[in-house]
Design an enzyme around this catalytic site. Structure first.
Site: not given
Length: 256
Positions: A92, A126, A145, A159, A163, A194
């Site tokens: 996130n 990874k 995303s 950005y 994404k 947020t």
């Protein structure tokens, strides 16, 4: 009421100190997971862990810069050291979107944002994948995303590009590791209430009442927990036949 759909599972949540990450860490703990709340911000990250523990859940904080490969590897190792394994991860962590038109973008901030929002997510994938492969019994990874990965916005080219890249990483990893029962999906939030969104409103002098109808068919901003609910479903065995998908939590924004 939250059902214990992650009972006995170990989950990493990055960017867990605030907003959607904090809501996800708290919800996953409510659902029975042992949570590694990972973030750069130690004070707020430990506050989230304290909230989880006060409610009877299990969590530890781990400080990490996901743009640093060694730190990301250490994060996964810390999860295994604390709880014995890894089952679920929600990637996130992200930086605030840039605010310049493409012909004027700030190259330094482009590099910084890409190092976290794209490379950082790739590094998390990874090392999370390596651990899940080594365990040999599958797992679930959810990348966060954005609707900007589908409907580009003006004045944040870095950005938007990052994404789009997260969506590509999600689908590539799902294709590569499905045979090992590792599911990789993404959630694309829209306008979620947020600190990042509130800061943008303040910056441009908008109110929620003025701006929400432009971004939501429901005429309101979403709540971080509403995004967390989508991640919880994807992380759980309730979504056992779902991989390579992106779920939109955007109140219909991308359907217009």
């Amino acid at each position: 009421m939250t059902f214990p759909v992650l009972e006995g599972k170990v989950a990493i949540v990055t960017g867990a100190a605030m907003g959607m990450g904090a809501a996800t860490a708290i919800l996953f703990a409510e659902a029975g997971a042992k949570v590694v709340a990972a973030d750069m911000n130690e004070e707020r990250g430990r506050a989230v862990v304290a909230e989880i523990e006060a409610a009877g859940g299990t969590a530890v904080f781990h400080q990490v810069n996901i743009a640093d490969s060694a730190q990301v590897k250490g994060m996964v190792e810390a999860a295994v050291a604390a709880f014995g394994r890894l089952d679920v991860a929600v990637n996130n962590a992200a930086l605030t979107p840039d605010d310049k038109l493409t012909a004027e973008f700030d190259e330094d901030y482009w590099d910084r944002l890409m190092s976290v929002d794209l490379k950082g997510n790739a590094l998390c994938l990874k090392y999370e994948l390596q651990q899940l492969i080594a365990q040999g019994d599958g797992g679930s990874i959810v990348n966060i995303s954005s609707v900007s990965g589908f409907r580009p916005q003006p004045a944040n080219p870095a950005y938007v590009a990052a994404k789009h890249g997260v969506n590509g990483l999600t689908k590539t990893a799902a294709m590569e590791y499905g045979a090992q029962n590792i599911r990789v999906n993404a959630v694309a939030p829209g306008a979620i209430d947020t600190p990042m969104l509130r800061g943008a409103l303040d910056q441009f002098g908008f109110t929620e009442e003025e701006y929400a109808p432009q971004l939501s068919l429901l005429n309101r901003f979403g709540q971080p927990r509403e995004v967390a609910q989508a991640s919880l479903w994807l992380a759980s065995d309730q979504a056992s036949y779902v991989t390579g998908s992106v779920i939109h939590v955007d109140a219909g924004y991308t359907s217009r």
